[in-house]
Design a protein around this motif. Structure first.
Motif, short mmCIF file in Angstrom:
data_model
loop_
_atom_site.label_atom_id
_atom_site.label_comp_id
_atom_site.label_asym_id
_atom_site.label_seq_id
_atom_site.Cartn_x
_atom_site.Cartn_y
_atom_site.Cartn_z
N HIS A 61 0.70 -1.29 -0.28
CA HIS A 61 0.11 -0.22 -0.06
C HIS A 61 0.85 1.38 0.26
N SER A 62 2.09 1.03 -0.60
CA SER A 62 2.98 2.34 -0.55
C SER A 62 2.98 2.87 -1.94
N GLY A 63 2.51 2.16 -2.95
CA GLY A 63 2.76 2.69 -4.45
C GLY A 63 3.96 2.48 -5.03
N TRP A 64 5.00 1.92 -4.35
CA TRP A 64 6.32 1.84 -4.70
C TRP A 64 6.79 0.36 -4.50
N ILE A 65 7.91 0.09 -5.57
CA ILE A 65 8.40 -1.46 -5.01
C ILE A 65 9.88 -1.33 -5.32
N GLU A 66 10.89 -1.75 -4.17
CA GLU A 66 12.06 -1.48 -4.42
C GLU A 66 12.64 -2.68 -5.16
N LEU A 67 13.40 -2.29 -6.09
CA LEU A 67 13.67 -3.38 -7.28
C LEU A 67 15.26 -3.53 -7.55
N LEU A 68 16.03 -2.63 -7.28
CA LEU A 68 17.44 -2.87 -7.40
C LEU A 68 18.35 -1.85 -6.81
N GLY A 69 19.55 -2.07 -6.43
CA GLY A 69 20.69 -1.35 -6.18
C GLY A 69 21.70 -0.45 -7.18
N CYS A 70 22.30 0.43 -6.97
CA CYS A 70 23.22 1.07 -7.89
C CYS A 70 24.07 2.15 -7.34
N GLY A 71 24.93 2.58 -8.05
CA GLY A 71 25.73 3.78 -7.62
C GLY A 71 27.00 4.16 -8.89
N MET A 72 27.85 4.93 -8.32
CA MET A 72 28.85 5.22 -9.04
C MET A 72 30.20 4.44 -8.66
N VAL A 73 30.76 3.79 -9.37
CA VAL A 73 31.83 3.00 -9.24
C VAL A 73 32.68 3.75 -8.14
N ASP A 74 33.11 3.19 -7.27
CA ASP A 74 34.13 3.44 -5.85
C ASP A 74 35.67 3.53 -6.53
N PRO A 75 36.21 4.94 -6.56
CA PRO A 75 37.48 4.91 -7.14
C PRO A 75 38.45 3.67 -6.61
N ASN A 76 38.34 3.07 -5.26
CA ASN A 76 39.24 2.01 -4.97
C ASN A 76 38.77 0.76 -5.70
N VAL A 77 37.83 0.67 -6.33
CA VAL A 77 37.84 -0.53 -7.56
C VAL A 77 38.59 -0.33 -8.48
N PHE A 78 38.56 0.70 -9.08
CA PHE A 78 39.60 1.43 -10.30
C PHE A 78 40.98 1.05 -9.88
N LYS A 79 41.23 1.43 -8.68
CA LYS A 79 42.52 1.30 -8.13
C LYS A 79 42.91 -0.14 -8.02
N ALA A 80 41.90 -0.85 -7.71
CA ALA A 80 42.46 -2.31 -7.36
C ALA A 80 42.55 -2.93 -8.66
N VAL A 81 41.73 -2.59 -9.85
CA VAL A 81 41.76 -3.03 -11.22
C VAL A 81 42.98 -2.78 -11.63
#
Length: 368
Positions: free
Chosen positions: A293-313
């Motif tokens: 009864h909220s009118g909304w459904i949570e479906l996914l997660g997202c975000g900008m790639v953390d710089p630490n991931v690029f550094k690890a790569v």
């Protein structure tokens, strides 16, 4: 006479014709019996060890003088062909009898039409949406190293975020360094790292696949489930690009009236991070049981790639002798991920996740 074979005393053509005619008549008479055992008839006449033709060959050909062997051989070959024809004819007659005795009032074996599994159908629909936006499809192994599954994605050892992905670790890994230990992947994100190690930016990739976590089975949870993740890396990628991409994808999947909204969240591999909700496709945002009864459904997660991931790569690329290409000062990117099982359950009003894996044709036939 021995075994139904007359003794051959004369080897002139007339005597041979008479002897072979008698044997041929015996074969025809046996083949015409009303309760003929086809297999026994074949063995009696064509058996390699005790068949009558074998006995004729032994008794007549071997005992014949040299000048008569050719005459006997010609007639023997003709006799063999005639007996083989009688065997084939008796088999064909038996088939006809069996067909005539078929009860056509019995229900037949119908070939039911096949259909895509609902999970496969939902996954293919979602992947095709991103393919139309220029994304390629990536796949990877379900058994991964700790480095690819956690460390490279900004999950350092003993980080509390690892507890949210209760992991199934392969046995007998204790002697290896932590980053080399093998486990069942808990998300398809390792394929993002594999792709960045193998390709230089820019890249756009969508990753469907099966993942595993040590979770108790209930109506909405399973130790094995499916995800689709995406990664976009280039220069000047912004959060606005992420919002526009996901909004377009949800509208393509659920219809142009679909709305999206973003809430702050936390994921170790993205910063900033967000949870994405969509307006309930069942009540058009008015409120119902499925959206609580909220009118909304949570479906996914997202975000900008953390710089630490690029550094690890880049660090890993240097270890492999490759040129570093993922300097976070020069590039940026976004990532997203969603559970296909939950989306399928929502789309097809499935109440138990176990039904998707049960193989019960009574359930699956609804989608044929």
């Amino acid at each position: 006479m021995s075994n139904g074979i007359p003794e051959l005393k004369q080897f002139d053509e007339a005597s041979l014709d008479a002897a072979f005619s008698q044997v041929r008549a015996d074969a025809e008479r046996s083949a015409a019996e009303p309760n003929l055992d086809r297999e026994q008839f074949r063995l009696d006449w064509l058996g390699r060890k005790q068949g009558r033709l074998k006995a004729i060959s032994d008794a007549w050909l071997k005992a014949a003088p040299v000048e008569a062997k050719k005459l006997i051989g010609q007639r023997f070959n003709e006799l063999k062909q005639q007996v083989e024809a009688l065997v084939d004819e008796s088999a064909a007659t038996a088939v006809k009898v069996e067909v005539r005795s078929l009860d056509i009032s019995l229900p037949g074996s119908a070939h039911r039409p096949g259909a895509e599994h609902p999970l496969t159908k939902t996954m293919n629909e979602l992947v095709s949406v991103f393919e139309r936006m220029g994304y390629s499809v990536g796949i990877g192994p379900e058994v991964e190293t700790d480095f690819l599954n956690f460390e490279s994605l900004n999950f350092p050892p003993n980080h509390p975020a690892r507890d949210t992905q209760d992991t199934l670790v392969l046995a007998d890994q204790e002697q290896k360094p932590l980053r080399e230990r093998l486990l069942m992947r808990t998300h398809t994100s390792p394929v993002q790292i594999r792709t960045m190690l193998a390709q230089d930016p820019p890249l756009r990739i969508v990753i469907p696949g099966k993942v595993h976590r040590n979770e108790a089975q209930d109506a909405t949870h399973s130790p094995m489930f499916h995800q689709v993740e995406g990664l976009c890396v280039d220069t000047n990628i912004t959060f606005s690009d992420l919002k526009g991409t996901l909004d377009h994808a949800m509208k393509s999947l659920f219809g142009s009236s679909m709305k999206t909204r973003f809430f702050p969240s936390f994921f170790p591999f993205t910063e900033p991070s967000a949870d994405v909700q969509i307006s309930c496709p069942f009540c058009n945002g008015k409120g119902c049981r499925k959206c609580k009864h909220s009118g909304w459904i949570e479906l996914l997660g997202c975000g900008m790639v953390d710089p630490n991931v690029f550094k690890a790569v880049d660090a890993r690329r240097i270890e492999l002798g490759l040129e570093p290409k993922y300097d976070p000062a020069k590039i940026s990117g976004f990532a997203f991920g969603m559970g296909i099982d939950r989306m399928t359950m929502m789309k097809y009003s499935v109440s138990e996740i176990g039904l998707l894996f049960s193989g019960d044709t009574r359930f699956l036939s609804q989608f044929a």
